[in-house]
Design a protein around this motif. Structure first.
Motif, PDB file in Angstrom:
ATOM      1  N   THR A  19       0.830  -1.207   0.000  1.00 14.42           N
ATOM      2  CA  THR A  19       0.000   0.000   0.000  1.00 14.42           C
ATOM      3  C   THR A  19       0.863   1.255   0.000  1.00 14.42           C
ATOM      4  N   ILE A  34      -9.015  -2.633  -3.343  1.00 17.19           N
ATOM      5  CA  ILE A  34      -8.435  -3.839  -2.753  1.00 17.19           C
ATOM      6  C   ILE A  34      -7.648  -4.615  -3.806  1.00 17.19           C
ATOM      7  N   GLU A  35      -8.189  -4.712  -5.001  1.00 16.08           N
ATOM      8  CA  GLU A  35      -7.539  -5.454  -6.079  1.00 16.08           C
ATOM      9  C   GLU A  35      -6.191  -4.837  -6.459  1.00 16.08           C
ATOM     10  N   TYR A  55      -4.943 -11.259   1.435  1.00 16.72           N
ATOM     11  CA  TYR A  55      -6.275 -10.736   1.109  1.00 16.72           C
ATOM     12  C   TYR A  55      -7.072 -10.407   2.363  1.00 16.72           C
ATOM     13  N   ILE A  58      -5.927  -7.265   3.994  1.00 16.78           N
ATOM     14  CA  ILE A  58      -6.359  -6.053   3.276  1.00 16.78           C
ATOM     15  C   ILE A  58      -7.836  -5.781   3.532  1.00 16.78           C
ATOM     16  N   VAL A  59      -8.620  -6.826   3.606  1.00 14.73           N
ATOM     17  CA  VAL A  59     -10.065  -6.696   3.765  1.00 14.73           C
ATOM     18  C   VAL A  59     -10.468  -6.427   5.205  1.00 14.73           C
ATOM     19  N   ILE A  63      -7.525  -3.121   9.003  1.00 14.59           N
ATOM     20  CA  ILE A  63      -8.406  -1.970   8.808  1.00 14.59           C
ATOM     21  C   ILE A  63      -8.748  -1.302  10.133  1.00 14.59           C
ATOM     22  N   GLU A  78     -10.330   2.024   5.749  1.00 15.57           N
ATOM     23  CA  GLU A  78     -11.345   1.805   4.719  1.00 15.57           C
ATOM     24  C   GLU A  78     -11.954   3.166   4.403  1.00 15.57           C
ATOM     25  N   GLY A  82     -14.614  -1.295  -0.638  1.00 15.86           N
ATOM     26  CA  GLY A  82     -13.552  -1.821  -1.503  1.00 15.86           C
ATOM     27  C   GLY A  82     -12.364  -0.897  -1.692  1.00 15.86           C
ATOM     28  N   ARG A  83     -12.272   0.173  -0.909  1.00 13.44           N
ATOM     29  CA  ARG A  83     -11.199   1.171  -1.055  1.00 13.44           C
ATOM     30  C   ARG A  83     -10.386   1.246   0.237  1.00 13.44           C
ATOM     31  N   ARG A  84      -9.070   1.412   0.092  1.00 13.90           N
ATOM     32  CA  ARG A  84      -8.169   1.455   1.241  1.00 13.90           C
ATOM     33  C   ARG A  84      -7.071   2.493   1.012  1.00 13.90           C
TER      34      ARG A  84
END
Length: 165
Positions: A19, A34-35, A55, A58-59, A63, A78, A82-84
Motif C-alpha cells: 500500500t 483492494i484489487e 487478502y 487487506i479486507v 483496517i 477503509e 472496496g477502497r483502502r
C-alpha cells in the motif's frame, strides 16, 4: 514475502509495504481498490506465491476503522466500499484497536523497503499539519481571549452567571 536470510515478514507488514508503494508511486491518488493492493503485493512477491492471508489482511485484519476480527492492526483505513489507504495519525479508528501497530518496525522489513518508513513519516506529518491548518475548530483557537484578558477565566464565568437562577 521472504527476506534474503530466509525469514518471512509478517503478512500485515507485507500489506503495508504494498500500500505504501502505491501511495508513493501515485501521490495524486488518495486511496486504492483492494484489487490494486493485491496486485502490488503480488508484484513484490515476485516468483514467490502470494500468501493466502494477504487478502484477509487487506479486507479486515489491518483496517483501523473496523472492529477487530481477530487482527487488531491499524495499518489501513477503509475509505469506502472496496477502497483502502494507509492509516494516518488523526484518523478515526475502532477503539478496540487502540495501541495496535500502525507501521512496520524497521528491523521487521527487508532493507530495500527501509526508505518507505521515512517517506511515510513525512507523508503522515504533512497530513497532520494540513488537518490543523484546515480544521475549523482549531482555527478558533485564541478567539475571544480579549473578553477575559484582564481577569481569570473562572472569574469571568462567575461574572457572566451572576443573577442566574
Amino acid at each position: 514475502m521472504t527476506i534474503a536470510s530466509g525469514v518471512q515478514i509478517k503478512v500485515a507488514d507485507e500489506v503495508w509495504i504494498a500500500t505504501a508503494l502505491l501511495h508513493r508511486e501515485h501521490p495524486d491518488r488518495s486511496d486504492f481498490a483492494i484489487e490494486e493492493i493485491m496486485e502490488r503485493a503480488t508484484q513484490e512477491a515476485g516468483t514467490q506465491t502470494l500468501r493466502p492471508g494477504v487478502y484477509v489482511h487487506i479486507v479486515q485484519h489491518c483496517i483501523a476503522n473496523r472492529a477487530p476480527s481477530p487482527g487488531r492492526y491499524r495499518m489501513l483505513l477503509e475509505t469506502g466500499p472496496g477502497r483502502r489507504r494507509l492509516f494516518r495519525n488523526g484518523d478515526v479508528y475502532d477503539p478496540a484497536r487502540e495501541g495496535a501497530k500502525t507501521v512496520p518496525a524497521a528491523e521487521d522489513i527487508p532493507s530495500e523497503y527501509a526508505g518507505l518508513l521515512d517517506w511515510y513519516r513525512d507523508w503522515n506529518q504533512d497530513n497532520i499539519e494540513e488537518r490543523i491548518k484546515n480544521d475549523p475548530l482549531l482555527a478558533l483557537r485564541g478567539s475571544g481571549k480579549e473578553l477575559w484578558a484582564d481577569e481569570h477565566a473562572d472569574e469571568y464565568v462567575r461574572r457572566l452567571r451572576e443573577g442566574w437562577k
